[in-house]
Design an enzyme around this catalytic site. Structure first.
Site, PDB file in Angstrom:
ATOM      1  N   SER A 125      -1.266 -12.254   1.319  1.00  0.00           N
ATOM      2  CA  SER A 125      -0.867 -12.408  -0.231  1.00  0.00           C
ATOM      3  C   SER A 125      -0.020 -12.832  -0.296  1.00  0.00           C
ATOM      4  O   SER A 125       0.798 -12.108  -0.143  1.00  0.00           O
ATOM      5  CB  SER A 125      -2.339 -11.473  -0.624  1.00  0.00           C
ATOM      6  N   TYR A 149      -4.208  -4.151  -6.212  1.00  0.00           N
ATOM      7  CA  TYR A 149      -4.407  -5.131  -5.131  1.00  0.00           C
ATOM      8  C   TYR A 149      -3.249  -5.773  -4.167  1.00  0.00           C
ATOM      9  O   TYR A 149      -2.765  -5.395  -3.165  1.00  0.00           O
ATOM     10  CB  TYR A 149      -5.185  -5.878  -5.207  1.00  0.00           C
ATOM     11  N   LYS A 153      -1.442  -4.754   0.234  1.00  0.00           N
ATOM     12  CA  LYS A 153      -1.308  -6.039   0.687  1.00  0.00           C
ATOM     13  C   LYS A 153      -0.157  -5.279   1.047  1.00  0.00           C
ATOM     14  O   LYS A 153       0.586  -5.976   2.570  1.00  0.00           O
ATOM     15  CB  LYS A 153      -1.149  -7.345  -0.016  1.00  0.00           C
TER      16      LYS A 153
END
Length: 337
Positions: A125, A149, A153
């Site tokens: 991402s 989040y 990643k």
């Protein structure tokens, strides 16, 4: 028969990639726990493609369930989509995100290694760039994360880099997505969020279709052309085709490579709202509210590496994105249910 295993294959990006893979001649197995997806998406992929897809319900943290898949099918490569993906929720449930995303990926890689499957395309991402100091953002930009989040990643990227350093025969592509939007042009598959959408485009579409009263625009005092946040929105079909190219690249290359998948163009929140309204001739009422913690002003890709290494670039326009989003939402007001 050899298969490509898609973890999270029934999700938004997974289902669109499944369709493009079978259209390109690959055989696909989806492994998905359906926590934020529907098997109906895969049924529709089969209808659109005329090809069958094996769908297995399971969780990537369950090594025994993964071993069953690798034991009963010849897997040549894995495209790893499975992961929780809501920035706001991740700040409330960090342990849940680290367990699912990070621990799940470690389990997946351990089982892959057991079965000598060492080709992996990972859904990373643009959040790994944090609040980038330069735009457009190249793959060489410093990495940091502003929420759990994004941190999950980034941790996975580090884990996969360490894995390749220890075992150079692995071939791994880290695909750093910018902001996926849109739907398949047929209107048969698209983004189907549980509950209140976390992403801009499905929220706009749900307001337009009458499911929600109005859109909240988080902040209009950023240093951008209209004060609202600027992002690189990429059509999900372009994104899916990037995965096909990444798999083809891994057939000839080992090592680990990070590649941005974006358009290289930034659009603001209000640009998206206005384009949606004008293209689709529907009203999208909105209100300006306070900024969200962890949000940044501007983020868009330097997309040249994907063109050089994969022979890939985004083809679809902003009009395609908003038209296909509306076609999906208006044809499926309640998603897949």
């Amino acid at each position: 028969m050899e298969y490509i295993l898609l973890t999270g294959g029934a999700g938004y990006i997974g289902s669109h990639t499944a369709l493009e893979l079978v259209n390109a001649g690959f055989n696909v197995i989806s492994f998905d726990n359906f926590s934020n997806s529907s098997n109906e998406a895969l049924n529709r992929v089969e209808q659109l493609s005329g090809k069958s897809i094996i769908s297995i319900e399971g969780d990537i943290r369950d090594a025994a369930a993964l071993r069953q898949v690798f034991t009963h099918h010849t897997i040549s490569a894995v495209v790893h989509f499975a992961g929780l993906k809501a920035v706001g929720e991740s700040t409330q449930l960090p342990l849940h995100y680290y367990d699912n995303n990070v621990a799940g990926t470690v389990t997946l890689c351990q089982v892959m290694r057991e079965f000598q499957v060492k080709k992996l395309v990972f859904s990373s991402s643009a959040t790994v760039y944090g609040d980038a100091k330069q735009v457009p953002i190249p793959e060489s930009a410093p990495r940091s994360a502003t929420n759990p989040y994004g941190q999950s990643k980034l941790m996975i990227e580090h884990i996969l880099e360490d894995l390749v350093a220890a075992e150079p025969d692995w071939g791994i592509t880290l695909l750093r997505y910018f902001n996926p939007v849109g739907a398949h042009a047929s209107g048969r598959i698209g983004e189907n969020p549980n509950g209140i959408p976390n992403n801009l485009m499905p929220f706009i579409a749900q307001v337009a279709v009458g499911k929600r009263e109005q859109l909240s625009v988080f902040g209009n005092d950023y240093a951008t052309h209209d004060g609202t946040g600027v992002r690189d929105y990429i059509h999900v079909v372009d994104l899916a085709l990037g995965h096909v190219k990444a798999l083809q690249y891994l057939t000839k290359n080992s090592g680990i490579t990070a590649i941005n998948l974006g358009t290289g163009i930034g659009y603001s929140v209000l640009d998206m709202v206005n384009a949606f309204s004008q293209t689709n001739k529907v009203a999208v009422p909105y209100q300006i509210v306070a900024r969200r913690p962890g949000d940044i002003a501007t983020c868009y890709a330097h997309p040249d590496k994907a063109a050089q290494l994969l022979g890939w670039q985004a083809e679809k326009t902003l009009e395609d994105m908003v038209r296909d989003s509306w076609h999906w939402q208006s044809s499926n007001p309640n998603g897949y249910s």
